[in-house]
Design a protein around this motif. Structure first.
Motif, PDB file in Angstrom:
ATOM      1  N   HIS A 224       0.631   3.729  -3.051  1.00 41.90           N
ATOM      2  CA  HIS A 224      -0.302   4.838  -2.802  1.00 41.90           C
ATOM      3  C   HIS A 224       0.230   5.912  -1.858  1.00 41.90           C
ATOM      4  O   HIS A 224      -0.396   6.969  -1.733  1.00 41.90           O
TER       5      HIS A 224
ATOM      6  N   VAL B 270      -4.212   6.095   1.689  1.00 45.70           N
ATOM      7  CA  VAL B 270      -4.588   5.118   0.672  1.00 45.70           C
ATOM      8  C   VAL B 270      -6.094   5.174   0.397  1.00 45.70           C
ATOM      9  O   VAL B 270      -6.895   5.109   1.335  1.00 45.70           O
TER      10      VAL B 270
ATOM     11  N   MET C  33       0.829  -1.204   0.000  1.00 43.93           N
ATOM     12  CA  MET C  33       0.000   0.000   0.000  1.00 43.93           C
ATOM     13  C   MET C  33       0.861   1.250   0.000  1.00 43.93           C
ATOM     14  O   MET C  33       0.615   2.192  -0.774  1.00 43.93           O
TER      15      MET C  33
END
Length: 437
Positions: free
Chosen positions: A54, A58, A50
């Protein structure tokens, strides 16, 4: 006054009626679904992915295609939890109410606009926090430890003669609920019923809504009993607090205290025992090293925090967080577990004296942060329950061994809470304390 049954809040009519369709952003392929085996088996790997794809904030998708933001950066989470005006814990601001089905499984966890310590903001939150905090502060710690020792001994007596046990079902889950039931003023026999309700509620499954109703009914009956016959318990002290609260408010605060304290403490116990049984660094705790028990418990708060994701905060206005455009009313989920593993904080904690870099360091976010963090008296109570319980267990059964290979241990199927479904162990059978001369 309301009756116990009516103390369970209904969906507020001030909000648009729920619908069953997906929200406009529900099909956004860039959003990460908060589900899947990775959250249960390798959460740190999921968090690293993640973060790489991102960044610290996220875009995620909840069941039913509901969008939210998961804050996994330590600094960003600190910013969100510190700024209660920009990111209040006010679910009434949520811009997705028109897309939430009445039976949405996460609704009991996310909450509805209601007057309780957990779902209010600002002055209203402080009003509830003052009542609850005072009631918890008056818990006498020496007496609590004695009660924990007695209840832990009682649980160990129930299986010590067998030579085998499941430390989750037989010990970690029942101990906190028995202690909390005693603190709140419940009779012992209601403890297992409340534990069952809380398990159904926390797992966010199809039975969560019905469990929420049963939970409120339990608390409504407790409130009526303590009003009729006050005692020295937390519920009686809440009723005696100088302030005007409705039955619904009392019930909601009692629900918050119990829900926040039960399964998280059970998972703290279970995760700590698992660590001591599987990690050589903490194995000394199994031979009576009480300082090592404290170190293992602290390590769990960093690496295996019972609350991995906490709902939530809602943006009071359009803003930016990291490089994300956050709209007014967007929900932000607090990725407590992921934030604790943020490389930016890890590099500051590493020391030559501690391989993990966290020995004795309590800068973790396991209890959240800011105005809405877990109240300090509640943290102290949870620590006493968990540490006392573990010490009693290890004193009674010092030769505990894991009864299955480590890969067979199964985590709860939840992205929000991290705990074991079972922890099978073996040991030399011993006589219950009641049988000793």
């Amino acid at each position: 006054m309301t009756t116990p049954a009516s103390a369970v809040p209904e969906h507020p009519s001030a909000f648009p009626p729920p619908v069953t369709g997906r929200c406009p952003l529900g099909g956004d392929a860039s959003r990460v679904p908060l589900s899947g085996p990775g959250f249960h088996t390798e959460p740190h790997k999921v968090h690293r992915t993640m973060r790489a794809e991102h960044g610290p904030v996220v875009p995620v998708e909840l069941p039913g295609g509901i969008p939210a933001w998961l804050v996994i950066g330590y600094r960003e989470l600190h910013q969100v939890t510190t700024d209660g005006e920009l990111f209040p814990r006010d679910v009434g601001l949520w811009n997705q109410w028109g897309n939430i089905p009445e039976d949405w499984p996460l609704l009991p966890m996310v909450g509805r606009p209601m007057s309780s310590i957990y779902f209010t903001a600002g002055a209203e939150h402080r009003r509830h926090a003052a009542m609850v905090g005072q009631a918890l502060e008056e818990v006498e710690h020496f007496e609590l430890r004695t009660q924990c020792e007695e209840l832990a001994d009682r649980l160990v007596d129930g299986f010590c003669h067998r030579g085998t046990a499941d430390l989750i079902a037989d010990f970690a889950v029942p101990l906190p609920v028995l202690v909390l039931a005693l603190l709140l003023g419940f009779p012992d026999e209601e403890g297992p019923l409340i534990a069952e309700v809380l398990r159904d509620l926390a797992d966010g499954g199809p039975g969560a809504q019905e469990a929420h109703l049963r939970f409120g009914e339990h608390m409504g009956r407790l409130l009526a009993a303590r009003r009729a016959a006050p005692g020295t318990d937390v519920t009686s002290r809440m009723l005696a607090h100088a302030g005007e609260f409705t039955d619904e408010e009392y019930v909601l605060d009692l629900m918050a205290i119990t829900a926040a304290g039960h399964l998280t403490t059970a998972d703290w116990i279970g995760n700590s025992l698992r660590l001591m049984l599987t990690d050589d660094q903490f194995a000394v705790a199994l031979t009576g090293g009480r300082h090592s028990v404290a170190e293992a418990m602290n390590e769990v708060l960093w690496e295996e925090a019972p609350t991995q994701i906490l709902a939530g905060r809602w943006a009071a206005r359009d803003t930016r967080l990291a490089d994300r455009n956050i709209r007014a009313g967007d929900m932000l989920l607090l990725g407590l577990g992921a934030a604790n593993s943020d490389p930016h904080i890890r590099q500051h904690l590493a020391t030559a004296q501690s391989p993990s870099g966290r020995s004795g360091n309590s800068a973790h976010l396991a209890f959240s942060h800011g105005e809405y963090r877990c109240p300090f008296p509640a943290q102290e109570i949870a620590e006493i329950i968990a540490r006392t319980g573990i010490e009693v267990l290890l004193d009674r059964l010092p030769d505990l061994e894991l009864a299955v290979p480590v890969p067979e241990l199964v985590r709860r199927q939840s992205a929000f809470l991290r705990g074991m479904t079972a922890l099978p162990v073996s040991f030399a059978p011993v006589r219950p304390t009641g049988d000793l001369p």
